[in-house]
Design a protein around this motif. Structure first.
Motif, PDB file in Angstrom:
ATOM      1  N   LYS A  46       0.842  -1.196   0.000  1.00 60.34           N
ATOM      2  CA  LYS A  46       0.000   0.000   0.000  1.00 60.34           C
ATOM      3  C   LYS A  46       0.881   1.250   0.000  1.00 60.34           C
ATOM      4  CE  LYS A  46      -3.870   1.953   2.581  1.00 60.34           C
ATOM      5  NZ  LYS A  46      -4.779   1.672   3.711  1.00 60.34           N
ATOM      6  N   LEU A  47       0.711   2.086  -1.030  1.00 57.31           N
ATOM      7  CA  LEU A  47       1.318   3.418  -1.071  1.00 57.31           C
ATOM      8  C   LEU A  47       0.329   4.382  -0.441  1.00 57.31           C
ATOM      9  CD1 LEU A  47       2.670   3.669  -4.732  1.00 57.31           C
ATOM     10  CD2 LEU A  47       4.031   3.888  -2.656  1.00 57.31           C
ATOM     11  N   TYR A  48       0.783   5.259   0.441  1.00 58.35           N
ATOM     12  CA  TYR A  48      -0.128   6.207   1.073  1.00 58.35           C
ATOM     13  C   TYR A  48       0.569   7.540   1.311  1.00 58.35           C
ATOM     14  CZ  TYR A  48       2.281   4.989   5.425  1.00 58.35           C
ATOM     15  OH  TYR A  48       3.234   4.786   6.388  1.00 58.35           O
ATOM     16  N   SER A  49      -0.240   8.575   1.504  1.00 59.95           N
ATOM     17  CA  SER A  49       0.266   9.914   1.803  1.00 59.95           C
ATOM     18  C   SER A  49       0.350  10.085   3.311  1.00 59.95           C
ATOM     19  CB  SER A  49      -0.670  10.981   1.227  1.00 59.95           C
ATOM     20  OG  SER A  49      -0.763  10.867  -0.163  1.00 59.95           O
ATOM     21  N   THR A  50       1.477  10.591   3.789  1.00 62.30           N
ATOM     22  CA  THR A  50       1.633  10.869   5.217  1.00 62.30           C
ATOM     23  C   THR A  50       0.998  12.222   5.526  1.00 62.30           C
ATOM     24  OG1 THR A  50       3.762  11.970   4.914  1.00 62.30           O
ATOM     25  CG2 THR A  50       3.810   9.565   5.278  1.00 62.30           C
ATOM     26  N   PRO A  51       0.771  12.539   6.808  1.00 64.11           N
ATOM     27  CA  PRO A  51       0.177  13.834   7.157  1.00 64.11           C
ATOM     28  C   PRO A  51       0.988  15.034   6.649  1.00 64.11           C
ATOM     29  CG  PRO A  51       0.040  12.346   9.018  1.00 64.11           C
ATOM     30  CD  PRO A  51       0.886  11.655   7.977  1.00 64.11           C
ATOM     31  N   ASP A  52       2.322  14.846   6.482  1.00 65.18           N
ATOM     32  CA  ASP A  52       3.143  15.950   5.976  1.00 65.18           C
ATOM     33  C   ASP A  52       3.327  15.880   4.456  1.00 65.18           C
ATOM     34  OD1 ASP A  52       4.738  13.702   6.087  1.00 65.18           O
ATOM     35  OD2 ASP A  52       6.452  14.716   7.000  1.00 65.18           O
ATOM     36  N   HIS A  53       2.409  15.188   3.774  1.00 74.57           N
ATOM     37  CA  HIS A  53       2.329  15.128   2.307  1.00 74.57           C
ATOM     38  C   HIS A  53       3.512  14.432   1.635  1.00 74.57           C
ATOM     39  CE1 HIS A  53      -1.294  17.439   2.471  1.00 74.57           C
ATOM     40  NE2 HIS A  53      -0.691  18.335   3.220  1.00 74.57           N
ATOM     41  N   HIS A  54       4.056  13.443   2.312  1.00 77.36           N
ATOM     42  CA  HIS A  54       5.077  12.601   1.703  1.00 77.36           C
ATOM     43  C   HIS A  54       4.451  11.261   1.362  1.00 77.36           C
ATOM     44  CE1 HIS A  54       8.392  15.321   2.476  1.00 77.36           C
ATOM     45  NE2 HIS A  54       7.931  15.491   3.702  1.00 77.36           N
ATOM     46  N   ALA A  55       5.113  10.503   0.509  1.00 77.01           N
ATOM     47  CA  ALA A  55       4.643   9.163   0.155  1.00 77.01           C
ATOM     48  C   ALA A  55       5.401   8.143   0.981  1.00 77.01           C
ATOM     49  CB  ALA A  55       4.859   8.899  -1.330  1.00 77.01           C
ATOM     50  N   ALA A  56       4.685   7.116   1.424  1.00 75.10           N
ATOM     51  CA  ALA A  56       5.273   6.020   2.197  1.00 75.10           C
ATOM     52  C   ALA A  56       4.581   4.731   1.751  1.00 75.10           C
ATOM     53  CB  ALA A  56       5.080   6.254   3.692  1.00 75.10           C
ATOM     54  N   PHE A  57       5.102   3.588   2.215  1.00 75.70           N
ATOM     55  CA  PHE A  57       4.456   2.323   1.867  1.00 75.70           C
ATOM     56  C   PHE A  57       4.499   1.364   3.042  1.00 75.70           C
ATOM     57  CE2 PHE A  57       8.888   1.436   0.840  1.00 75.70           C
ATOM     58  CZ  PHE A  57       9.064   0.105   1.206  1.00 75.70           C
ATOM     59  N   VAL A  58       3.600   0.392   2.989  1.00 77.36           N
ATOM     60  CA  VAL A  58       3.532  -0.671   3.986  1.00 77.36           C
ATOM     61  C   VAL A  58       3.181  -1.960   3.252  1.00 77.36           C
ATOM     62  CG1 VAL A  58       1.106  -0.186   4.575  1.00 77.36           C
ATOM     63  CG2 VAL A  58       2.561  -1.374   6.222  1.00 77.36           C
TER      64      VAL A  58
END
Length: 150
Positions: free
Chosen positions: A37-49
């Motif tokens: 899963k690619l998702y947006s963090t609260p500070d508008h960065h991309a992360a994955f899990v």
């Protein structure tokens, strides 16, 4: 699935296809498919899990499309254009997110592209395949059916 008579296996298979059986059968855990899963963090960065999505479970959709081409904007860092499942059929890609972390996506693993806000992600083909073939399935429900690995 536990051993059972051919007629019972056929009946179970028909029930699964009809959507009557979607969870565990005879006390066994429901089948899952690897997912990232690619998702947006609260500070508008991309992360994955890493995690899984259910197998043999109907997920609502209104449309899907197949692609084997790459648009110019896809070759740069970009957010997902919508919440969508990306199902790779051919090709192996390396994705990069905001902190420089990477992961590989290959057929057999579903991508949940939910990084629709902020800078987004980038990717490059790392296999010898000449093209990346995939199916895009826009999400119509807030529940993406994803379970993160523990």
């Amino acid at each position: 699935m536990k051993r059972c008579a051919p007629a019972a296996r056929q009946a179970l298979a028909m029930a699964v296809m009809a959507g009557a059986v979607t969870g565990a059968w005879a006390g066994e855990e429901a089948a899952r498919i690897p997912a990232i899963k690619l998702y947006s963090t609260p500070d508008h960065h991309a992360a994955f899990v890493r995690g899984t999505v259910p197998a043999l479970h109907k997920i609502s959709s209104q449309q899907f499309w197949l692609s084997n081409s790459v648009e110019p904007w896809e070759q740069n860092t970009h957010p997902a254009p919508r919440r969508q499942y990306v199902v790779p059929l051919q090709g192996v890609l390396e994705f990069r997110v905001s902190d420089g972390s990477t992961f590989r996506l290959a057929p057999g693993t579903v991508l949940l592209a939910e990084d629709t806000q902020g800078e987004g992600h980038s990717w490059k083909i790392v296999s010898n395949d000449k093209e990346w073939v995939r199916a895009y399935i826009p999400m119509v429900s807030e529940n993406d059916e994803f379970e993160a690995d523990k």
